[in-house]
Design an enzyme around this catalytic site. Structure first.
Site, PDB file in Angstrom:
ATOM      1  N   GLY A 298       0.850  -1.202   0.000  1.00  0.00           N
ATOM      2  CA  GLY A 298       0.000   0.000   0.000  1.00  0.00           C
ATOM      3  C   GLY A 298       0.880   1.244   0.000  1.00  0.00           C
TER       4      GLY A 298
ATOM      5  N   GLU B 110       3.544  -8.798  -1.052  1.00  0.00           N
ATOM      6  CA  GLU B 110       2.158  -8.321  -1.135  1.00  0.00           C
ATOM      7  C   GLU B 110       1.225  -9.507  -1.319  1.00  0.00           C
ATOM      8  OE1 GLU B 110       0.159  -5.427  -0.882  1.00  0.00           O
ATOM      9  OE2 GLU B 110      -1.334  -6.950  -1.366  1.00  0.00           O
TER      10      GLU B 110
ATOM     11  N   ALA C 123       3.367  -3.077   7.011  1.00  0.00           N
ATOM     12  CA  ALA C 123       2.466  -1.958   6.689  1.00  0.00           C
ATOM     13  C   ALA C 123       1.255  -2.540   5.968  1.00  0.00           C
ATOM     14  CB  ALA C 123       3.191  -0.935   5.806  1.00  0.00           C
ATOM     15  N   VAL C 124       0.387  -3.175   6.760  1.00  0.00           N
ATOM     16  CA  VAL C 124      -0.752  -3.889   6.163  1.00  0.00           C
ATOM     17  C   VAL C 124      -2.085  -3.211   6.490  1.00  0.00           C
ATOM     18  CG1 VAL C 124       0.405  -6.134   6.072  1.00  0.00           C
ATOM     19  CG2 VAL C 124      -0.826  -5.476   8.146  1.00  0.00           C
ATOM     20  N   GLY C 125      -2.027  -1.969   6.881  1.00  0.00           N
ATOM     21  CA  GLY C 125      -3.265  -1.235   7.148  1.00  0.00           C
ATOM     22  C   GLY C 125      -3.303  -0.727   8.574  1.00  0.00           C
TER      23      GLY C 125
ATOM     24  N   ASP D 145     -10.118   8.902  11.063  1.00  0.00           N
ATOM     25  CA  ASP D 145      -9.759   7.497  10.853  1.00  0.00           C
ATOM     26  C   ASP D 145     -10.615   6.557  11.693  1.00  0.00           C
ATOM     27  OD1 ASP D 145      -7.762   8.272   9.125  1.00  0.00           O
ATOM     28  OD2 ASP D 145      -6.121   7.340  10.242  1.00  0.00           O
TER      29      ASP D 145
ATOM     30  N   ALA E  24      -5.495  12.320   6.104  1.00  0.00           N
ATOM     31  CA  ALA E  24      -5.556  13.495   6.977  1.00  0.00           C
ATOM     32  C   ALA E  24      -6.579  14.524   6.493  1.00  0.00           C
ATOM     33  CB  ALA E  24      -4.174  14.133   7.075  1.00  0.00           C
TER      34      ALA E  24
ATOM     35  N   HIS F 196       2.399  28.227 -20.116  1.00  0.00           N
ATOM     36  CA  HIS F 196       3.348  27.392 -20.845  1.00  0.00           C
ATOM     37  C   HIS F 196       4.770  27.843 -20.525  1.00  0.00           C
ATOM     38  CE1 HIS F 196       5.163  25.001 -23.991  1.00  0.00           C
ATOM     39  NE2 HIS F 196       5.864  26.072 -24.331  1.00  0.00           N
TER      40      HIS F 196
END
Ligand code: FAD
Length: 467
Positions: A185, A206, A271-273, A315, A323, A446
């Protein structure tokens, strides 16, 4: 209980959800206290968005010096890494920003209460300080913004030295020679990038058959290729079952299909959630309903929980765990308490993976959009963009997805230099329910990277000029 301990609103947690809600509520005339058990700023400022970006920026500079400057005709001598100084800079960045939250509290007359909060009954909050002293607050309303924490796998318990969550991996005291990262992730990929740039060999394990599950498949595959070119190795459909520390090294037992392998590493990042943080609050005792995964259930407009006068955001209620989503909910919830009709437009909430190149997106990915719409899709490569050429950063592309019948924008995906800033233009367009034609018709200075967005929007109507 003294009058000074009665508040219109008591906010629990001073992450981006909680501190923003507290400040906005004070601006709206409420008497507000915000309780925080650790340092102001929450995950985001202390162990999340900000320190990770500080290290991504430092490590990218280091990498550029050793890999990217000769093409510009700049030759540098011996380059040395002082990880201690790099980590010190990260800590200074964090300190300045968390201190800034304290200043904003004082400016807006938000009372900052230090300690761990529990809710003994609706309308009451008890705070226990580090010294064990307790204080009770009466609150007309309570807002829970206690955020999330890394998920720990049963066979890979965090010791934060060898087997680490993102918090440990943001503070290694030396560059691991070999780092195994469990989880492809955005957190796993950003920290893989930091340590790869600083010299680690990195293997990402993964469970699924691709990185970045929620992202557009084509864009995620293109990013994976870039990361592989940078030397990050990926192994898919792989489960990390257990990790053991043996003589200062970690042995990671993993399984790909029927094949079991033991990988050796100096450090492992899991780091799996992230899981919601509700443990100390006493929510079950007062009858707050939770989802099967432990998030607090709320009304989608008012953010009120199943208990009257008790609200939750950020969260801890799940959804997009970012955030700016927590901040937007923090503003909406207190404005609704004040009688306004604020609401969060989740459909226009961007997300960014701060790798190199960056991957940024807003709206639906192609598979999601195709489920309900006939699509027109425009793509434009940065290799055909003048500014990207001048910068020497031509990897990546922009993909614009629109409804074929109405031309309404459904999603914009950017893999390339400065994608995190460029996505702002697409986000504003989505917020205003723009069409691909609106994006295609708006001026771009541009030469700029933003011209690639305009060209991708033009391409969705078959009218790209430079492709
Ligand atoms: P949090 O920030 O988790 O804050 C909750 C606060 O509540 C904490 O300070 C905690 O100490 C406090 N608390 C908990 N329980 C109690 C209690 N009982 N009493 C008192 N206080 C309590 N998001 C992005 O948008 N962009 C990024 O680039 C990004 N990068 C990230 C990188 C990493 C490594 C990580 C881990 C996360 C990242 N995130 C990013 C996610 C982001 O940090 C979170 O989505 C965000 O912090 C959630 O905000 P919040 O206010 O809901 O909770």
């Amino acid at each position: 209980m003294g009058d000074q301990q009665r508040f219109d609103l008591v906010v629990i947690g001073a992450g981006p959800g909680g501190y923003v809600a507290a400040i906005r509520a004070a601006q709206l005339g409420m008497r507000v206290a915000c309780i925080e058990r650790a340092t102001l700023g929450g995950t985001c400022l202390n162990v999340g968005c900000i320190p990770s970006k500080a290290l991504l920026d430092s490590s990218e500079r280091y990498h550029q010096l050793s890999h990217g400057l000769d093409r510009h005709g700049i030759r540098v001598g011996k380059i040395e890494l002082d990880l201690g100084v790099m980590m010190g800079r990260k800590r200074e960045v964090v300190k300045a920003l968390t201190g800034g939250v304290g200043l904003l509290f004082r400016k807006n007359k938000v009372e900052h209460v230090q300690g761990c909060a529990t809710i003994p009954a609706a309308g009451q909050v008890r705070v226990t300080g580090a010294d064990g002293a307790t204080r009770s607050l009466d609150a007309e309303r309570i807002l829970i913004a206690t955020g999330s924490a890394p998920i720990e796998l049963p066979g890979l318990k965090f010791d934060e030295t060898h087997i680490c969550s993102s918090t440990g991996a943001l503070a290694f005291s030396e560059v691991p020679q070999r780092l195994v990262v469990v989880g492809g992730g955005y957190i796993g990929l950003e920290l893989s990038s930091v340590w790869r740039r600083l010299g680690s060999e990195v293997l990402v394990l993964e469970f699924m058959d691709r990185i970045l599950g929620p992202s557009d498949q084509k864009m995620a595959a293109a990013l994976q290729k870039q990361l592989e070119r940078q030397g990050i190795e990926f192994r898919f459909k792989t489960v990390a079952e257990k990790a053991e520390v043996v003589s200062g090294k970690v042995q990671v037992h993993c399984k790909t299909g029927e094949k079991s392998v033991v990988e050796q590493a100096d450090r492992v990042l899991v780091a799996v959630g992230r899981r919601p943080v509700t443990d100390k609050l006493g929510l079950a005792e007062i009858g707050v309903e939770m989802t099967a995964k432990g998030f607090i259930k709320v009304d989608p407009l008012t953010y009120q929980t199943s208990v009257a006068g008790l609200f939750a955001i950020g969260d801890v209620i799940g959804g997009i765990m970012l955030a700016h989503k927590a901040e937007a909910e923090g503003v909406a919830v207190v404005e609704r308490m004040a009688g306004e009709k604020s609401r969060v437009n989740y459909a226009a909430c961007p997300s960014v993976v701060y790798t190199h190149p960056e991957l940024a997106q807003v709206g639906l990915n192609e598979a999601e959009a195709a489920a309900d719409h006939e699509l027109k899709i425009g793509e434009f490569p940065f290799a055909a963009n003048g500014r990207a050429r001048a910068m020497g950063q031509t990897d990546g592309m922009v993909k614009v997805i629109a409804d074929a019948r109405t031309d309404r924008l459904l999603g914009v995906h950017i893999l390339g230099p400065g994608a995190s800033e460029l996505i702002g233009e697409a986000t504003v367009a989505m917020e205003f329910a723009a069409s691909a034609g609106d994006l295609a018709g708006a001026f771009c200075a541009h030469p700029t990277l933003a011209e690639a967005i305009k060209e991708a929007a033009l391409a969705s109507g078959g009218a790209a000029i430079h492709k």
